[in-house]
Design a protein around this motif. Structure first.
Motif, PDB file in Angstrom:
ATOM      1  N   ILE A 100      84.604 -12.483  49.498  1.00 47.62           N
ATOM      2  CA  ILE A 100      85.116 -11.048  49.565  1.00 47.62           C
ATOM      3  C   ILE A 100      84.498 -10.086  50.696  1.00 47.62           C
ATOM      4  O   ILE A 100      85.069  -9.216  51.329  1.00 47.62           O
ATOM      5  N   VAL A 101      83.088 -10.294  50.870  1.00 47.80           N
ATOM      6  CA  VAL A 101      82.486  -9.625  51.858  1.00 47.80           C
ATOM      7  C   VAL A 101      82.934  -9.934  53.196  1.00 47.80           C
ATOM      8  O   VAL A 101      83.187  -9.076  54.264  1.00 47.80           O
ATOM      9  N   ALA A 102      83.242 -11.477  53.382  1.00 41.87           N
ATOM     10  CA  ALA A 102      83.847 -12.024  54.850  1.00 41.87           C
ATOM     11  C   ALA A 102      85.109 -10.966  55.068  1.00 41.87           C
ATOM     12  O   ALA A 102      85.501 -10.856  56.320  1.00 41.87           O
ATOM     13  N   THR A 103      85.830 -10.834  53.993  1.00 39.23           N
ATOM     14  CA  THR A 103      87.229 -10.261  54.338  1.00 39.23           C
ATOM     15  C   THR A 103      87.086  -8.733  54.688  1.00 39.23           C
ATOM     16  O   THR A 103      87.677  -8.324  55.788  1.00 39.23           O
ATOM     17  N   HIS A 104      85.834  -8.183  54.422  1.00 37.53           N
ATOM     18  CA  HIS A 104      85.606  -6.740  54.868  1.00 37.53           C
ATOM     19  C   HIS A 104      85.075  -6.806  56.274  1.00 37.53           C
ATOM     20  O   HIS A 104      85.275  -6.072  56.883  1.00 37.53           O
TER      21      HIS A 104
END
Length: 233
Positions: A106-110
């Motif tokens: 999820i952090v990678a998508t941000h």
């Protein structure tokens, strides 16, 4: 080292990323998170530690191309467990490798959304594969010295969560300057103009010498050139 970081410029970037964070979080979890207005500020390790719960999840997603610098995200364990439950439709009572994997994705998508937002000004940015830990906040590796903290408040079903982003001073300064924030970027451009003028005079560029000899521009241009030569000597 001291960095010149224009906080309003980075605040504007965070506000532009706010709807993308909301969209990505909801797409990934199938939930209906609402992301409130982010807050961007200069901070240091002690100030951030004072705000955090005792145990947190930390995700390092350091920039390694285009920008160099430490890039850390922090979530509470409650928020991390909630994200895992939403994604996998099963409860988790402790943060294990599976929970860390979900949070990292999820952090990678941000981070990807951030890089896309910056691409026109800072092309070619890449970041290292996110590495996640679940441990005491005192053990988290924060950027050294003063850094930029961005707090993204999220709410779901009346409960509040926060995604904290810590960006090292060198990376924050480069992003700030690339987006037009602050004096150093203007100083650099003026220095560049001065060097161009000196190079043109030294090289005897025919177009430059012809333009300098023509009427009105000469009166305004020559004193500046004289100053630049004096400064350069």
């Amino acid at each position: 080292p001291s960095y010149h970081i224009d906080i309003p410029t980075l605040q504007k970037l965070a506000e532009e990323l706010k709807p993308k964070l909301e969209e990505n979080a909801n797409k990934y979890t199938g939930a209906s998170f609402a992301v409130e207005n982010p807050v961007v500020e200069l901070c240091d390790r002690d100030k951030v530690l004072a705000r955090l719960p005792e145990v947190v999840v930390g995700i390092n997603a350091d920039y390694n191309e285009g920008i160099k610098g430490s890039h850390l995200y922090i979530l509470s364990t409650d928020f991390s467990l909630k994200l895992f439950t939403l994604v996998n439709n099963e409860e988790a009572t402790e943060v294990d490798d599976m929970v860390l994997s979900v949070v990292s994705e999820i952090v990678a998508t941000h981070v990807s959304a951030q890089i896309n937002q910056l691409d026109s000004k800072l092309p070619g940015i890449t970041y290292a594969t996110p590495e996640s830990v679940n441990e005491s906040k005192a053990m988290i590796m924060f950027p050294q010295g003063e850094f930029v903290l961005t707090s993204y408040p999220l709410t779901l079903d009346g409960k509040a969560y926060t995604l904290w982003e810590c960006l090292s001073g060198d990376a924050a300064e480069k992003i700030s300057n690339a987006l037009g924030g602050g004096a150093p970027a203007e100083d650099d451009s003026m220095a560049s103009l001065g060097m161009d003028a000196l190079n043109g005079m030294g090289m005897g560029a025919p177009n430059a010498s012809a333009q300098m000899g023509m009427g009105a521009p000469m009166g305004g241009a020559m004193p500046n050139m004289g100053m630049q030569q004096n400064m350069a000597m």
